[in-house]
Design a protein around this motif. Structure first.
Motif, PDB file in Angstrom:
ATOM      1  N   UNK A 199       0.834  -1.202   0.000  1.00  0.00           N
ATOM      2  CA  UNK A 199       0.000   0.000   0.000  1.00  0.00           C
ATOM      3  C   UNK A 199       0.869   1.252   0.000  1.00  0.00           C
ATOM      4  N   UNK A 200       1.970   1.218   0.763  1.00  0.00           N
ATOM      5  CA  UNK A 200       2.852   2.384   0.826  1.00  0.00           C
ATOM      6  C   UNK A 200       3.414   2.695  -0.553  1.00  0.00           C
ATOM      7  N   UNK A 201       3.894   1.669  -1.246  1.00  0.00           N
ATOM      8  CA  UNK A 201       4.476   1.894  -2.571  1.00  0.00           C
ATOM      9  C   UNK A 201       3.417   2.454  -3.507  1.00  0.00           C
ATOM     10  N   UNK A 202       2.221   1.877  -3.464  1.00  0.00           N
ATOM     11  CA  UNK A 202       1.172   2.301  -4.398  1.00  0.00           C
ATOM     12  C   UNK A 202       0.748   3.736  -4.120  1.00  0.00           C
ATOM     13  N   UNK A 203       0.504   4.075  -2.839  1.00  0.00           N
ATOM     14  CA  UNK A 203       0.044   5.437  -2.555  1.00  0.00           C
ATOM     15  C   UNK A 203       1.147   6.450  -2.802  1.00  0.00           C
ATOM     16  N   UNK A 204       2.390   6.077  -2.466  1.00  0.00           N
ATOM     17  CA  UNK A 204       3.506   6.984  -2.703  1.00  0.00           C
ATOM     18  C   UNK A 204       3.613   7.343  -4.164  1.00  0.00           C
ATOM     19  N   UNK A 205       3.572   6.333  -5.011  1.00  0.00           N
ATOM     20  CA  UNK A 205       3.702   6.608  -6.437  1.00  0.00           C
ATOM     21  C   UNK A 205       2.473   7.292  -6.984  1.00  0.00           C
TER      22      UNK A 205
ATOM     23  N   UNK B  62       4.708   3.324 -11.865  1.00  0.00           N
ATOM     24  CA  UNK B  62       3.408   3.287 -11.190  1.00  0.00           C
ATOM     25  C   UNK B  62       2.766   1.909 -11.366  1.00  0.00           C
ATOM     26  N   UNK B  63       2.822   1.398 -12.603  1.00  0.00           N
ATOM     27  CA  UNK B  63       2.256   0.071 -12.868  1.00  0.00           C
ATOM     28  C   UNK B  63       2.973  -0.980 -12.029  1.00  0.00           C
ATOM     29  N   UNK B  64       4.303  -0.809 -11.923  1.00  0.00           N
ATOM     30  CA  UNK B  64       5.086  -1.768 -11.133  1.00  0.00           C
ATOM     31  C   UNK B  64       4.634  -1.751  -9.680  1.00  0.00           C
ATOM     32  N   UNK B  65       4.380  -0.541  -9.160  1.00  0.00           N
ATOM     33  CA  UNK B  65       3.974  -0.456  -7.748  1.00  0.00           C
ATOM     34  C   UNK B  65       2.607  -1.095  -7.562  1.00  0.00           C
TER      35      UNK B  65
ATOM     36  N   UNK C 287       9.498  11.968 -19.557  1.00  0.00           N
ATOM     37  CA  UNK C 287       9.586  11.116 -18.380  1.00  0.00           C
ATOM     38  C   UNK C 287       8.290  10.360 -18.119  1.00  0.00           C
ATOM     39  N   UNK C 288       7.213  10.727 -18.850  1.00  0.00           N
ATOM     40  CA  UNK C 288       5.909  10.171 -18.521  1.00  0.00           C
ATOM     41  C   UNK C 288       5.840   8.647 -18.652  1.00  0.00           C
ATOM     42  N   UNK C 289       6.326   8.073 -19.778  1.00  0.00           N
ATOM     43  CA  UNK C 289       6.246   6.606 -19.882  1.00  0.00           C
ATOM     44  C   UNK C 289       6.963   5.913 -18.737  1.00  0.00           C
ATOM     45  N   UNK C 290       8.133   6.447 -18.343  1.00  0.00           N
ATOM     46  CA  UNK C 290       8.882   5.842 -17.236  1.00  0.00           C
ATOM     47  C   UNK C 290       8.064   5.892 -15.958  1.00  0.00           C
ATOM     48  N   UNK C 291       7.481   7.074 -15.722  1.00  0.00           N
ATOM     49  CA  UNK C 291       6.705   7.242 -14.491  1.00  0.00           C
ATOM     50  C   UNK C 291       5.536   6.266 -14.467  1.00  0.00           C
ATOM     51  N   UNK C 292       4.863   6.147 -15.617  1.00  0.00           N
ATOM     52  CA  UNK C 292       3.707   5.249 -15.676  1.00  0.00           C
ATOM     53  C   UNK C 292       4.152   3.806 -15.454  1.00  0.00           C
TER      54      UNK C 292
ATOM     55  N   UNK D  69       0.696  14.496  -8.685  1.00  0.00           N
ATOM     56  CA  UNK D  69       1.338  15.808  -8.748  1.00  0.00           C
ATOM     57  C   UNK D  69       1.864  16.094 -10.142  1.00  0.00           C
ATOM     58  N   UNK D  70       2.388  15.063 -10.822  1.00  0.00           N
ATOM     59  CA  UNK D  70       3.051  15.307 -12.097  1.00  0.00           C
ATOM     60  C   UNK D  70       2.077  15.306 -13.263  1.00  0.00           C
ATOM     61  N   UNK D  71       1.037  14.475 -13.187  1.00  0.00           N
ATOM     62  CA  UNK D  71       0.197  14.307 -14.376  1.00  0.00           C
ATOM     63  C   UNK D  71      -1.237  14.769 -14.172  1.00  0.00           C
ATOM     64  N   UNK D  72      -1.781  14.522 -12.991  1.00  0.00           N
ATOM     65  CA  UNK D  72      -3.202  14.834 -12.826  1.00  0.00           C
ATOM     66  C   UNK D  72      -3.416  16.286 -12.414  1.00  0.00           C
ATOM     67  N   UNK D  73      -2.634  16.769 -11.455  1.00  0.00           N
ATOM     68  CA  UNK D  73      -2.756  18.167 -11.034  1.00  0.00           C
ATOM     69  C   UNK D  73      -1.386  18.811 -10.994  1.00  0.00           C
ATOM     70  N   UNK D  74      -0.759  18.993 -12.167  1.00  0.00           N
ATOM     71  CA  UNK D  74       0.641  19.392 -12.163  1.00  0.00           C
ATOM     72  C   UNK D  74       0.870  20.849 -11.787  1.00  0.00           C
TER      73      UNK D  74
END
Lengths: 96, 393
Positions: B109-115, B353-356, B345-350, B121-126
């Motif tokens: 849960x920590x990993x998922x919420x953290x990411x 996120x998927x990994x988390x 950086x978006x694909x990397x971030x996604x 912050x970066x994509x939804x409400x930047x």
């Protein structure tokens, strides 16, 4: 509906109600305690019957149920509904 | 803690009338049993025999009670409490198991919420700006390839008169040299047309932000500076008296007119000054000064409509300034959010996120396997329970 109808004849307790239902339906409907008590509770929650402690014919403590005003209205409604359905069903069965 | 909880539940049960109804039900069932026994004794059974057969005919007093409870409104609350307390009891009995389950779930849960916070912050409400979905960056599509747009002061004014925007500003970022306070330093500077902060809807924390009056198009802007929260903290220790002081920037005195709230420009530039938009034709010889452009769309105008309506203006730019606007250039209008989403950086971030999310899934699978393993080890107990007959849920 059947429970309401039996109670409408006068106060009844659980055991008596079960026996009475059995007799009236020639044991077609065998009501079990597992079905009866939940039903009684539901009816009481809906305010259609009211329970009161009293002594039964063989001097045992028992909870007697009477029909409330709302219960009487409910019984009339369900009876009408049942009449309509049974008339309709028998018409189909006889006509077919 | 457990004792407090059970007292609380007892209070709630009393308040809901659960206990009273349970007592009534108990008494009623007892009365029922007596009647059944009386009837059987009348038929000639011994009292013991009568009791046994009567109990059998009821089919399990506990079972009847359960069914009656389930029929009540709010029965699920009762069931929920019983299930929860059962779960807590079993978890306390095996702290090792409980700890493993809690740790693996907590990690997932920590990993998922953290990411998710980062993605949010970066994509939804930047950006913290007002009307963020109407703030657009202008670019061009040159032979199918999108690239940045840079315009001269005159072209910017033409864009400011466009019907699709209700605010257009040029921007640039550079460093300014701060002197007069110990060692000189280069301070990251955001240059904005004087209307820029108003178009972005950035309010001041102290003082005021600059506006059109501080730098009318075609004139030398006032020497005023707006500080970011970071710079204000660093240089003035968060003192409100900073407003009104003078900073020596590029060896010119600039008056501090305001400080921005913390969330604006919290990375990047440290100070903001009005952009110099003089119409300086002599620059033509060395190439005009030119700036990137952002704008706020009028309400009800979407980026595609804006592109369509800007086409004539861009055709005109192409005629006047073929060097910067090649033939057949098309305008490109993208919201800041879109621009950010198109970043590298978006694909990397996604992916991270998927990994988390997968990690969380694995944690859940782990716990369910643990449960399964425990279930297997309790097979003996279950067999006994099943053999003993119906068990309360």
């Amino acid at each position: 509906m059947l429970v309401l109808r039996v109670i409408s004849r006068g106060p009844m307790h659980g055991w008596g109600l079960m026996k009475r239902l059995g007799e009236l339906t020639d044991h077609v409907f065998q009501v079990t305690p597992g079905g009866l008590f939940p039903a009684l509770q539901r009816l009481e929650e809906n305010g259609w019957i009211a329970g009161e402690w009293g002594l039964s014919e063989n001097n045992r403590k028992a909870r007697f149920y009477t029909l409330t005003k709302a219960g009487r209205r409910q019984l009339a409604k369900e009876a009408d509904h049942w009449k309509a359905i049974s008339v309709a069903v028998s018409r189909v069965m006889e006509g077919a | 803690m457990n004792r407090h909880a059970s007292r609380l539940v007892a209070m709630a049960r009393r308040w809901l009338g659960v206990d009273a109804r349970d007592r009534t039900l108990d008494a009623e069932l007892e009365s029922f049993l007596q009647h059944e026994m009386d009837a059987r004794i009348d038929e000639g059974m011994t009292p013991g025999e009568a009791r046994r057969t009567a109990l059998a005919s009821i089919g399990g007093i506990q079972h009847v009670k359960e069914r009656a409870r389930d029929a009540r409104t709010g029965a699920w609350l009762d069931a929920l409490w019983r299930d929860t307390s059962y779960a807590v009891r079993t978890l306390r009995r095996s702290p090792g198991f409980a700890a493993t389950a809690v740790v693996s779930l907590a990690g997932g849960i920590a990993a998922a919420t953290g990411l998710f916070s980062i993605v949010n912050a970066a994509l939804l409400h930047p950006f913290p700006f007002a009307d963020i979905n109407r703030i657009v960056t202008l670019g061009v599509i040159d032979k199918g390839t999108p690239r940045g747009l840079s315009v001269t002061a005159r072209q910017l004014v033409a864009l400011q008169h466009s019907e699709v925007f209700d605010g257009t500003f040029g921007l640039d970022s550079w460093g300014m040299t701060l002197t007069g306070q110990g060692l000189p330093e280069v301070v990251g500077t955001q240059y904005l047309s004087a209307n820029g902060l108003n178009v972005l809807g950035v309010p001041p924390l102290f003082g005021r932000v600059f506006n059109e009056v501080d730098g009318p198009a075609g004139e030398q802007p006032q020497r005023v500076v707006v500080l970011t929260y970071r710079f204000w903290q660093r240089h003035f220790g968060g003192r409100p008296e900073a407003v009104g002081q003078t900073l020596s920037l590029n060896r010119e005195p600039y008056t501090v007119i305001g400080v921005l709230p913390r969330q604006y420009f919290y990375t990047g530039p440290e100070i903001l000054v009005p952009l110099d938009l003089k119409f300086n034709l002599t620059f033509a010889s060395v190439g005009d000064r030119a700036w990137a452009v952002q704008a706020r769309l009028k309400r009800g105008v979407n980026p595609r409509m804006a592109e369509e309506r800007l086409q004539p203006l861009f055709d005109q730019f192409a005629k006047e300034d073929p060097q910067r606007f090649p033939k057949d250039v098309r305008p490109l209008v993208r919201t800041l959010v879109e621009t950010r989403r198109a970043a590298g950086f978006v694909p990397t971030l996604l992916l991270i996120f998927a990994a988390s999310m997968l990690l969380l899934l694995i944690a859940c699978a782990n716990v369910s396997i643990l449960l399964l393993a425990r279930g297997t080890s309790r097979a003996h107990e279950f067999a006994v329970r099943a053999a003993l007959g119906p068990v309360s849920k």
